[in-house]
Write a protein that holds these residues in place. Sequence first.
Motif, mmCIF file in Angstrom:
data_model
loop_
_atom_site.group_PDB
_atom_site.id
_atom_site.type_symbol
_atom_site.label_atom_id
_atom_site.label_comp_id
_atom_site.label_asym_id
_atom_site.label_seq_id
_atom_site.Cartn_x
_atom_site.Cartn_y
_atom_site.Cartn_z
ATOM 1 N N ASP A 9 0.845 -1.274 -0.095
ATOM 2 C CA ASP A 9 0.049 0.164 0.055
ATOM 3 C C ASP A 9 0.875 1.217 -0.048
ATOM 4 O O ASP A 9 2.109 1.293 0.166
ATOM 5 N N GLY A 47 -8.071 5.168 4.338
ATOM 6 C CA GLY A 47 -8.178 3.764 3.641
ATOM 7 C C GLY A 47 -9.422 3.722 2.371
ATOM 8 O O GLY A 47 -9.525 2.670 1.846
ATOM 9 N N SER A 110 -2.565 1.282 -4.492
ATOM 10 C CA SER A 110 -3.134 2.139 -3.653
ATOM 11 C C SER A 110 -4.497 2.304 -3.937
ATOM 12 O O SER A 110 -4.939 2.065 -5.309
ATOM 13 N N LYS A 144 -10.649 -0.733 -2.869
ATOM 14 C CA LYS A 144 -10.393 -1.220 -1.545
ATOM 15 C C LYS A 144 -11.777 -0.818 -0.690
ATOM 16 O O LYS A 144 -12.318 0.070 -0.594
ATOM 17 N N TYR A 150 -5.112 -5.257 -5.817
ATOM 18 C CA TYR A 150 -4.213 -6.210 -5.404
ATOM 19 C C TYR A 150 -4.018 -7.285 -6.711
ATOM 20 O O TYR A 150 -3.271 -7.984 -6.983
ATOM 21 N N VAL A 166 1.288 -8.867 1.032
ATOM 22 C CA VAL A 166 0.512 -7.508 1.096
ATOM 23 C C VAL A 166 1.247 -6.953 2.194
ATOM 24 O O VAL A 166 0.799 -7.113 3.578
ATOM 25 N N GLU A 168 0.144 -3.717 4.543
ATOM 26 C CA GLU A 168 -1.056 -2.615 4.684
ATOM 27 C C GLU A 168 -1.100 -2.129 6.072
ATOM 28 O O GLU A 168 -0.204 -2.500 7.057
ATOM 29 N N ASP A 169 -1.712 -0.943 6.192
ATOM 30 C CA ASP A 169 -1.936 -0.436 7.533
ATOM 31 C C ASP A 169 -3.525 -0.015 8.053
ATOM 32 O O ASP A 169 -3.520 0.454 8.974
ATOM 33 N N GLY A 173 -7.581 -2.124 3.857
ATOM 34 C CA GLY A 173 -6.730 -2.484 3.011
ATOM 35 C C GLY A 173 -6.371 -3.935 3.266
ATOM 36 O O GLY A 173 -6.257 -4.790 2.503
ATOM 37 N N GLY A 177 -6.374 -7.105 0.620
ATOM 38 C CA GLY A 177 -5.437 -8.423 0.453
ATOM 39 C C GLY A 177 -5.809 -9.773 0.835
ATOM 40 O O GLY A 177 -5.554 -10.506 -0.098
ATOM 41 N N VAL A 184 -1.258 -11.198 4.527
ATOM 42 C CA VAL A 184 -1.154 -9.750 4.669
ATOM 43 C C VAL A 184 -0.457 -9.574 6.247
ATOM 44 O O VAL A 184 -0.842 -9.943 7.214
ATOM 45 N N ALA A 186 0.587 -6.211 8.757
ATOM 46 C CA ALA A 186 0.034 -5.106 8.999
ATOM 47 C C ALA A 186 0.936 -4.112 9.649
ATOM 48 O O ALA A 186 1.374 -4.562 10.905
#
Length: 219
Positions: A9, A47, A110, A144, A150, A166, A168-169, A173, A177, A184, A186
Amino acid sequence: MNFKAILFDCDGVLVDSEAITCGALRDQLEASGWRMTLAECMAYFVGKAVRDERVVIEARTGQPLTEAWMQAFYAQRDQALRANLQIIPGALAAVQAAQAHTGGQTACASGADRFKVEMMLSQVGLMDFFAGRIFSGHEMPRSKPAPDVYLAAAAHLQVPGSECLVIEDTTVGVTAGVAAAATVWAYCPLPDAGAALLQAGASRLFSRMSDLPELLLAR
């Protein structure tokens, strides 16, 4: 297993942009009649694509979400980003480690518009790592939390989603993923956010981007 591709991301993972973007959005919404704090704006919008929240924005402001309104927001946002954007600490080393781990099979996927993503990556010195492998949710049938961006990145790299990692935060997201069948991890600098990210399907939390190279070596 070694991951065959690593998909990042952008906002909040590679660049510290979310508070800047939401600050511009908060100001634009307040001018239109929807008043909230920056924290409230971030809690609701981080997000998500602003256009996807059209119904809520129009209900709270009493005004149509026009293209002119969006362009005014983009202009205010971009000016603030150019003045204040910083790279996430440790992101450069994380991307370099991801490229070494996968033999260059990395991409940026993104939910933001392409112009913003490319502008930000260029500004912080990361563009060379992702040129030709940047994917925007604005260019997909669905943004997303749908997995489209993705899946597009994985298809471009010719790697099944199940063999991708992936980074992500956000819960939005992470959901995207997981829906792409990826593993994923995070990035979670705020401990209070960890439970929600795990519930969304993240298999690992890490609090410093500088930890990613070591985590990859441990695979």
